[in-house]
Design an enzyme around this catalytic site. Structure first.
Site, PDB file in Angstrom:
ATOM      1  N   ASP A 119      31.159  34.596 -18.773  1.00 39.32           N
ATOM      2  CA  ASP A 119      30.131  35.438 -19.397  1.00 39.32           C
ATOM      3  C   ASP A 119      28.809  34.678 -19.477  1.00 39.32           C
ATOM      4  O   ASP A 119      28.690  33.712 -20.218  1.00 39.32           O
ATOM      5  CB  ASP A 119      30.585  35.829 -20.814  1.00 39.32           C
ATOM      6  CG  ASP A 119      29.560  36.697 -21.529  1.00 39.32           C
ATOM      7  OD1 ASP A 119      29.736  37.923 -21.525  1.00 39.32           O
ATOM      8  OD2 ASP A 119      28.576  36.148 -22.080  1.00 39.32           O
ATOM      9  N   TYR A 170      20.031  32.763 -20.494  1.00 45.24           N
ATOM     10  CA  TYR A 170      20.671  31.452 -20.688  1.00 45.24           C
ATOM     11  C   TYR A 170      20.114  30.412 -19.700  1.00 45.24           C
ATOM     12  O   TYR A 170      20.274  29.211 -19.898  1.00 45.24           O
ATOM     13  CB  TYR A 170      22.191  31.509 -20.501  1.00 45.24           C
ATOM     14  CG  TYR A 170      22.946  32.412 -21.453  1.00 45.24           C
ATOM     15  CD1 TYR A 170      22.340  33.002 -22.559  1.00 45.24           C
ATOM     16  CD2 TYR A 170      24.307  32.682 -21.241  1.00 45.24           C
ATOM     17  CE1 TYR A 170      23.056  33.839 -23.410  1.00 45.24           C
ATOM     18  CE2 TYR A 170      25.019  33.516 -22.092  1.00 45.24           C
ATOM     19  CZ  TYR A 170      24.388  34.092 -23.163  1.00 45.24           C
ATOM     20  OH  TYR A 170      25.099  34.914 -23.997  1.00 45.24           O
ATOM     21  N   LYS A 190      23.651  39.666 -18.303  1.00 40.48           N
ATOM     22  CA  LYS A 190      22.955  40.548 -19.264  1.00 40.48           C
ATOM     23  C   LYS A 190      21.470  40.644 -18.933  1.00 40.48           C
ATOM     24  O   LYS A 190      20.856  39.662 -18.511  1.00 40.48           O
ATOM     25  CB  LYS A 190      23.127  40.011 -20.690  1.00 40.48           C
ATOM     26  CG  LYS A 190      24.559  39.650 -21.024  1.00 40.48           C
ATOM     27  CD  LYS A 190      24.754  39.243 -22.466  1.00 40.48           C
ATOM     28  CE  LYS A 190      26.139  38.621 -22.642  1.00 40.48           C
ATOM     29  NZ  LYS A 190      26.199  37.193 -22.319  1.00 40.48           N
ATOM     30  N   HIS A 217      21.185  43.213 -23.173  1.00 42.14           N
ATOM     31  CA  HIS A 217      21.434  42.066 -24.061  1.00 42.14           C
ATOM     32  C   HIS A 217      21.139  42.386 -25.530  1.00 42.14           C
ATOM     33  O   HIS A 217      21.898  41.989 -26.419  1.00 42.14           O
ATOM     34  CB  HIS A 217      20.600  40.869 -23.586  1.00 42.14           C
ATOM     35  CG  HIS A 217      21.183  39.551 -23.956  1.00 42.14           C
ATOM     36  ND1 HIS A 217      21.017  38.413 -23.215  1.00 42.14           N
ATOM     37  CD2 HIS A 217      21.951  39.172 -25.018  1.00 42.14           C
ATOM     38  CE1 HIS A 217      21.651  37.405 -23.790  1.00 42.14           C
ATOM     39  NE2 HIS A 217      22.218  37.853 -24.885  1.00 42.14           N
TER      40      HIS A 217
END
Ligand code: A2P
Length: 275
Positions: free
Chosen positions: A47, A52, A77, A110
């Site tokens: 995930d 990120y 996301k 997200h």
């Protein structure tokens, strides 16, 4: 149940119950190694998210793992700025390119940022065209789900939100059940600076079962029907976080852990976020 156990989403797609989380896992070799160790340990679900900053390292880990793409379940996301700017399709393609894949198993909005209803229409199109096997949301409360569903043709198959013993999210889980959405816990161990793993009650239950506090916490999530996304960059922890299937918690222990809830959030609050 074992590490290969899956939950069936409302569209029939099967999602592995344990996924490796990579939030705050730095871009570069440490994320790529974590992904390889996880796959070696039997994880088939990773995930990540555009924000990120490590999608390319996740992709590198996958490519060098020796496992074929179709054996894996990959989630990413759509970030808030891309939602607000109406860049959903472009952002999706950028994620695919960084991950080095031509489809995602799951694509999530997200956060319910302004314009998320419009972004959802693009996710519906991606789903209908076969570029994504399942679509869902993250950090959605009742009002966000309602906003989306007013205009949606396809209902979200899943909601991912912060959940751990200090934020046990009972009502949100119940809402997901009522709406036919699977639920995933992020920061299932309480996140990077959390204190759950040194909680005396969890330590007491861990000692009784001869398990680690992390294993007790993750088992608690599984027994309440949650998909879990524990993050670690340590091989031994990645392995032990998946060894959750040779013991079970009693109803009393489940309640004791459930009673630790104190409304502590380590991440943003969906009702009032400003990022
Ligand atoms: P690290 O990456 O250094 O192992 P969450 O999954 O709730 O986000 O929590 C992740 C945090 O807990 C990370 O900081 C991770 O650090 C740490 N962690 C993950 N697994 C374990 C474990 N089995 N024991 C102790 N700490 C862990």
């Amino acid at each position: 149940m074992d590490i290969n156990s899956r939950k069936t989403l409302s569209n029939g797609v099967e999602i592995p119950l344990i996924g490796l989380g990579v939030y705050l896992s730095p871009r570069g070799e440490s994320t790529a190694s974590a992904v390889r160790w996880a796959i070696e340990a039997g994880y088939r679900h990773i995930d990540t998210a555009a924000i990120y900053g490590n999608e390319s390292s996740v992709g590198e880990g996958i490519r060098t793992s020796g496992i074929s793409r179709d054996q894996l379940f990959i989630t990413s996301k759509l970030w808030n700025d891309d939602i607000r700017k109406g860049r959903t399709l472009e952002a999706f393609k950028e994620s695919l390119s960084r991950l080095g894949t031509d489809y995602l198993d799951l694509y999530l909005i997200h956060w319910p940022a302004e314009g998320h209803e419009r972004a959802w229409q693009v996710l519906e199109e991606l789903y209908q065209s076969g570029s994504v096997r399942a679509i869902g949301v993250s950090n959605y409360h009742l009002q966000h789900i309602d906003e989306l569903e007013r205009e949606a043709k396809i209902m979200p198959m899943l909601n991912q939100f912060e959940c751990h013993p200090y934020l046990s999210q009972g009502p949100l889980i119940e809402l997901c059940r009522q709406r036919g959405m699977a639920y995933e816990s992020y920061s299932p161990l309480g996140g990077q600076n959390g204190t759950i793993l040194s909680d005396p009650k969890i330590a007491e239950i861990a000692a009784k079962h001869n398990k680690t506090p992390a294993q007790i916490t993750l088992r608690w999530h599984l027994q309440r029907g949650s998909i879990i996304l524990p993050k670690s960059n340590h091989k031994d922890r990645i392995i032990s976080n998946s060894q959750l299937f040779n013991f079970s918690l009693s109803e009393e222990e489940m309640n004791e852990i459930g009673n630790l809830d104190r409304g502590i959030r380590t991440g943003g609050n969906p009702d009032c976020f400003n990022f």
